[in-house]
Design a protein around this motif. Sequence first.
Motif, PDB file in Angstrom:
ATOM      1  N   LYS B 225       0.844  -1.208   0.000  1.00  0.00           N
ATOM      2  CA  LYS B 225       0.000   0.000   0.000  1.00  0.00           C
ATOM      3  C   LYS B 225       0.877   1.256   0.000  1.00  0.00           C
ATOM      4  CE  LYS B 225      -3.851  -2.299   2.269  1.00  0.00           C
ATOM      5  NZ  LYS B 225      -3.157  -3.632   2.295  1.00  0.00           N
ATOM      6  N   GLY B 226       2.185   1.035  -0.029  1.00  0.00           N
ATOM      7  CA  GLY B 226       3.102   2.167  -0.057  1.00  0.00           C
ATOM      8  C   GLY B 226       3.503   2.667   1.320  1.00  0.00           C
ATOM      9  N   ASN B 227       3.038   1.971   2.387  1.00  0.00           N
ATOM     10  CA  ASN B 227       3.425   2.369   3.746  1.00  0.00           C
ATOM     11  C   ASN B 227       4.886   2.014   4.010  1.00  0.00           C
ATOM     12  OD1 ASN B 227       0.728   3.174   4.561  1.00  0.00           O
ATOM     13  ND2 ASN B 227       0.231   0.982   4.588  1.00  0.00           N
ATOM     14  N   LYS B 228       5.603   2.935   4.639  1.00  0.00           N
ATOM     15  CA  LYS B 228       6.992   2.657   4.985  1.00  0.00           C
ATOM     16  C   LYS B 228       7.043   1.891   6.298  1.00  0.00           C
ATOM     17  CE  LYS B 228       8.865   6.450   2.363  1.00  0.00           C
ATOM     18  NZ  LYS B 228       9.464   7.770   2.297  1.00  0.00           N
ATOM     19  N   LEU B 229       7.526   0.658   6.233  1.00  0.00           N
ATOM     20  CA  LEU B 229       7.559  -0.208   7.413  1.00  0.00           C
ATOM     21  C   LEU B 229       8.861  -0.054   8.187  1.00  0.00           C
ATOM     22  CD1 LEU B 229       6.200  -3.466   5.722  1.00  0.00           C
ATOM     23  CD2 LEU B 229       4.888  -1.696   6.923  1.00  0.00           C
ATOM     24  N   ALA B 230       9.939   0.254   7.488  1.00  0.00           N
ATOM     25  CA  ALA B 230      11.232   0.370   8.170  1.00  0.00           C
ATOM     26  C   ALA B 230      12.199   1.174   7.322  1.00  0.00           C
ATOM     27  CB  ALA B 230      11.810  -1.026   8.422  1.00  0.00           C
ATOM     28  N   ASN B 231      13.083   1.883   8.012  1.00  0.00           N
ATOM     29  CA  ASN B 231      14.214   2.536   7.363  1.00  0.00           C
ATOM     30  C   ASN B 231      15.434   1.680   7.669  1.00  0.00           C
ATOM     31  OD1 ASN B 231      16.342   4.036   6.513  1.00  0.00           O
ATOM     32  ND2 ASN B 231      15.697   5.950   7.500  1.00  0.00           N
ATOM     33  N   MET B 232      16.006   1.039   6.660  1.00  0.00           N
ATOM     34  CA  MET B 232      17.064   0.045   6.886  1.00  0.00           C
ATOM     35  C   MET B 232      18.454   0.576   6.509  1.00  0.00           C
ATOM     36  SD  MET B 232      15.026  -3.394   5.620  1.00  0.00           S
ATOM     37  CE  MET B 232      14.867  -2.920   3.902  1.00  0.00           C
ATOM     38  N   ILE B 233      18.568   1.880   6.205  1.00  0.00           N
ATOM     39  CA  ILE B 233      19.844   2.408   5.715  1.00  0.00           C
ATOM     40  C   ILE B 233      20.979   2.171   6.725  1.00  0.00           C
ATOM     41  CG2 ILE B 233      19.441   4.783   6.552  1.00  0.00           C
ATOM     42  CD1 ILE B 233      21.212   3.799   3.262  1.00  0.00           C
ATOM     43  N   GLY B 234      20.624   2.184   7.989  1.00  0.00           N
ATOM     44  CA  GLY B 234      21.646   2.011   9.030  1.00  0.00           C
ATOM     45  C   GLY B 234      22.351   0.667   8.962  1.00  0.00           C
ATOM     46  N   THR B 235      21.700  -0.314   8.347  1.00  0.00           N
ATOM     47  CA  THR B 235      22.315  -1.645   8.246  1.00  0.00           C
ATOM     48  C   THR B 235      23.382  -1.684   7.155  1.00  0.00           C
ATOM     49  OG1 THR B 235      20.737  -2.471   6.615  1.00  0.00           O
ATOM     50  CG2 THR B 235      20.139  -2.724   8.943  1.00  0.00           C
ATOM     51  N   LEU B 236      23.405  -0.667   6.312  1.00  0.00           N
ATOM     52  CA  LEU B 236      24.335  -0.680   5.171  1.00  0.00           C
ATOM     53  C   LEU B 236      25.474   0.316   5.301  1.00  0.00           C
ATOM     54  CD1 LEU B 236      21.943  -1.042   2.098  1.00  0.00           C
ATOM     55  CD2 LEU B 236      23.181  -2.821   3.314  1.00  0.00           C
ATOM     56  N   ARG B 237      25.310   1.312   6.160  1.00  0.00           N
ATOM     57  CA  ARG B 237      26.399   2.295   6.294  1.00  0.00           C
ATOM     58  C   ARG B 237      26.313   2.966   7.650  1.00  0.00           C
ATOM     59  NH1 ARG B 237      24.270   7.377   3.298  1.00  0.00           N
ATOM     60  NH2 ARG B 237      26.415   8.057   3.401  1.00  0.00           N
ATOM     61  N   MET B 238      27.409   3.612   8.037  1.00  0.00           N
ATOM     62  CA  MET B 238      27.491   4.194   9.370  1.00  0.00           C
ATOM     63  C   MET B 238      26.740   5.516   9.450  1.00  0.00           C
ATOM     64  SD  MET B 238      29.079   1.971  11.018  1.00  0.00           S
ATOM     65  CE  MET B 238      29.543   2.796  12.554  1.00  0.00           C
ATOM     66  N   ASN B 239      26.866   6.349   8.447  1.00  0.00           N
ATOM     67  CA  ASN B 239      26.126   7.600   8.456  1.00  0.00           C
ATOM     68  C   ASN B 239      25.826   8.013   7.016  1.00  0.00           C
ATOM     69  OD1 ASN B 239      28.094   9.642   7.385  1.00  0.00           O
ATOM     70  ND2 ASN B 239      29.306   8.765   9.044  1.00  0.00           N
ATOM     71  N   ARG B 240      24.950   8.977   6.867  1.00  0.00           N
ATOM     72  CA  ARG B 240      24.442   9.293   5.543  1.00  0.00           C
ATOM     73  C   ARG B 240      25.020  10.582   4.982  1.00  0.00           C
ATOM     74  NH1 ARG B 240      18.124   8.840   5.384  1.00  0.00           N
ATOM     75  NH2 ARG B 240      18.628   8.943   3.186  1.00  0.00           N
ATOM     76  N   SER B 241      26.000  11.172   5.643  1.00  0.00           N
ATOM     77  CA  SER B 241      26.491  12.469   5.179  1.00  0.00           C
ATOM     78  C   SER B 241      27.260  12.308   3.865  1.00  0.00           C
ATOM     79  CB  SER B 241      27.405  13.100   6.221  1.00  0.00           C
ATOM     80  OG  SER B 241      28.633  12.412   6.253  1.00  0.00           O
ATOM     81  N   ASN B 242      27.339  13.378   3.132  1.00  0.00           N
ATOM     82  CA  ASN B 242      28.034  13.323   1.842  1.00  0.00           C
ATOM     83  C   ASN B 242      29.535  13.112   1.999  1.00  0.00           C
ATOM     84  OD1 ASN B 242      25.662  13.627   0.591  1.00  0.00           O
ATOM     85  ND2 ASN B 242      25.876  15.808   0.171  1.00  0.00           N
ATOM     86  N   GLU B 243      30.048  13.360   3.229  1.00  0.00           N
ATOM     87  CA  GLU B 243      31.467  13.095   3.458  1.00  0.00           C
ATOM     88  C   GLU B 243      31.807  11.662   3.085  1.00  0.00           C
ATOM     89  OE1 GLU B 243      30.924  16.765   5.738  1.00  0.00           O
ATOM     90  OE2 GLU B 243      29.755  14.981   5.399  1.00  0.00           O
ATOM     91  N   ASP B 244      30.842  10.765   3.297  1.00  0.00           N
ATOM     92  CA  ASP B 244      31.059   9.357   2.933  1.00  0.00           C
ATOM     93  C   ASP B 244      31.439   9.210   1.461  1.00  0.00           C
ATOM     94  OD1 ASP B 244      30.639   8.252   5.343  1.00  0.00           O
ATOM     95  OD2 ASP B 244      28.967   6.973   4.724  1.00  0.00           O
ATOM     96  N   LEU B 245      30.764   9.996   0.625  1.00  0.00           N
ATOM     97  CA  LEU B 245      31.037   9.882  -0.806  1.00  0.00           C
ATOM     98  C   LEU B 245      32.454  10.347  -1.109  1.00  0.00           C
ATOM     99  CD1 LEU B 245      30.067   9.184  -3.616  1.00  0.00           C
ATOM    100  CD2 LEU B 245      29.211  11.503  -3.839  1.00  0.00           C
ATOM    101  N   TYR B 246      32.812  11.491  -0.509  1.00  0.00           N
ATOM    102  CA  TYR B 246      34.173  11.996  -0.721  1.00  0.00           C
ATOM    103  C   TYR B 246      35.188  10.961  -0.223  1.00  0.00           C
ATOM    104  CZ  TYR B 246      32.373  16.569  -1.970  1.00  0.00           C
ATOM    105  OH  TYR B 246      31.728  17.585  -2.609  1.00  0.00           O
ATOM    106  N   ALA B 247      34.893  10.376   0.952  1.00  0.00           N
ATOM    107  CA  ALA B 247      35.806   9.385   1.533  1.00  0.00           C
ATOM    108  C   ALA B 247      35.925   8.186   0.598  1.00  0.00           C
ATOM    109  CB  ALA B 247      35.302   8.943   2.895  1.00  0.00           C
ATOM    110  N   LEU B 248      34.783   7.767   0.057  1.00  0.00           N
ATOM    111  CA  LEU B 248      34.797   6.584  -0.808  1.00  0.00           C
ATOM    112  C   LEU B 248      35.517   6.861  -2.115  1.00  0.00           C
ATOM    113  CD1 LEU B 248      31.330   5.000  -0.224  1.00  0.00           C
ATOM    114  CD2 LEU B 248      33.511   3.808  -0.190  1.00  0.00           C
ATOM    115  N   ILE B 249      35.300   8.054  -2.630  1.00  0.00           N
ATOM    116  CA  ILE B 249      35.988   8.391  -3.880  1.00  0.00           C
ATOM    117  C   ILE B 249      37.495   8.468  -3.630  1.00  0.00           C
ATOM    118  CG2 ILE B 249      36.330  10.267  -5.549  1.00  0.00           C
ATOM    119  CD1 ILE B 249      33.285  10.572  -5.579  1.00  0.00           C
ATOM    120  N   ALA B 250      37.887   9.035  -2.482  1.00  0.00           N
ATOM    121  CA  ALA B 250      39.307   9.079  -2.134  1.00  0.00           C
ATOM    122  C   ALA B 250      39.855   7.656  -2.040  1.00  0.00           C
ATOM    123  CB  ALA B 250      39.495   9.810  -0.811  1.00  0.00           C
TER     124      ALA B 250
END
Lengths: 262, 262
Positions: B225-250
């Motif tokens: 029905k489109g209801n959000k049951l859970a936010n699971m992003i925490g299981t895949l990474r430590m934080n969501r800031s864009n610094e992660d992208l810079y760190a990963l690209i580095a």
Amino acid sequence: MPNDMFLDNLTHTLKERGFGKNNTLVATSLCCDEVNRELEKGLKKTFGDNFSMGGLAGFAFGGVTSFCAMAHHIPTNGNCLVIFGPHVGVDADGVVGKVNRRGRAHSGACCGSAAAAASYVSSVRKGVSKVSDNPTDPLDAQQTYVGNMLLPYGTRLALAIDPAVELPISLYDAQKALIDKIVSKGCGEVGGDGKIALLGGIQINTPPGTPDYFLPMSFELLDNKGNKLANMIGTLRMNRSNEDLYALIALGMFAATLFYVM
Amino acid sequence: MPNDMFLDNLTHTLKERGFGKNNTLVATSLCCDEVNRELEKGLKKTFGDNFSMGGLAGFAFGGVTSFCAMAHHIPTNGNCLVIFGPHVGVDADGVVGKVNRRGRAHSGACCGSAAAAASYVSSVRKGVSKVSDNPTDPLDAQQTYVGNMLLPYGTRLALAIDPAVELPISLYDAQKALIDKIVSKGCGEVGGDGKIALLGGIQINTPPGTPDYFLPMSFELLDNKGNKLANMIGTLRMNRSNEDLYALIALGMFAATLFYVM
């Protein structure tokens, strides 16, 4: 013919024309449906990972930009193989236009986008639906395009002995018209003396455990000015009549039945 | 994180939610570019062949019809994983937005569609180009859509410390907006108690021989029905800031350099 045999013939023909593993980029334009990944797996074994130009029903919706991007990825002094086409399922009961899917008790539409487009075309012919305006929003643009690009084939579909068999043939013709325009506009981006092998056909999906079949419909060799250097279809099949498709579908039914009896 | 680690974490998280090999269909929405097949290969090992909703730059151009078709292919009482996102190359010299390709001496644009769209957006901002009308012809519709869907992010791109890094982040946001609309319209077609795991992120392509990286940006569990049951992003990474992208690209640059030094 079964995918393995088709891929063997294809590799042999292309090798004679100088298309090898290290100098060829393969671009597919096949439907979104997961049953089409099987053919891509076979192509990957010979030519490496595929560029993917396709969208619903197999139309090359990546368009001119996708062809030009692909051309810029070709190994230096190399070539590209563009393979496009619709697909059609044959289920375990021999029903054309349906396929048995993993984890589902009953077979379902294959290709679903094609079936929806055929239903739209029929409805327009009967005056029940109006012709859809071409979309200006990407939210569901592709299906509207599929329906409208199938419209010119409405009479063929309505008069066909078996509309389920005619449907992929009409779609092939519509897709050939689109890809010819794309290649015509983008071919100049292929570098050096690079060649374009343009191969169109119909993928026939069968029940799990049975090989899929590919019916080649056209196979042309082009230079980067769009000149046709060779017609290579004869290397892939004996003749180009639609009887081949009926024969192949019958063969698919036979193979499918055999699989379920065994 | 490297694709292998990302796929391990993803499989573990989904297993805990009841998504297994036999009851899950994976749908990808990744760019046409052949460098994105690598991630699909990893997903296939766990979940089988992928439905493909994607087009240029990774937008889900298969649209609502493709999502609904995919939903009808899910094993009975099963679930789907939809994974979408743009991609960005890091070449052997550490240049973001380029990648080394098989058989070519110099690195080239990656993602090419994104680079063309960014150039269009910049040109519109400078008043050099007009905003393109949304297309009514499929011949090159996708690239026009990519450009126009990137337009709202023009200021972000213009003000970014590194526009080449900001580009995939802006594209991710644009793609998330499109896929949210698609899932909202199509989710009712997922049968029974089936769940939708909707995962968005940025694929980072590195030179051959170096693992690609995936930066997860969002990971939601939805019902039909489109209801959000859970936010699971925490299981895949430590934080969501864009610094992660810079760190990963580095990190990607480091790995790439290491590969070429070794």
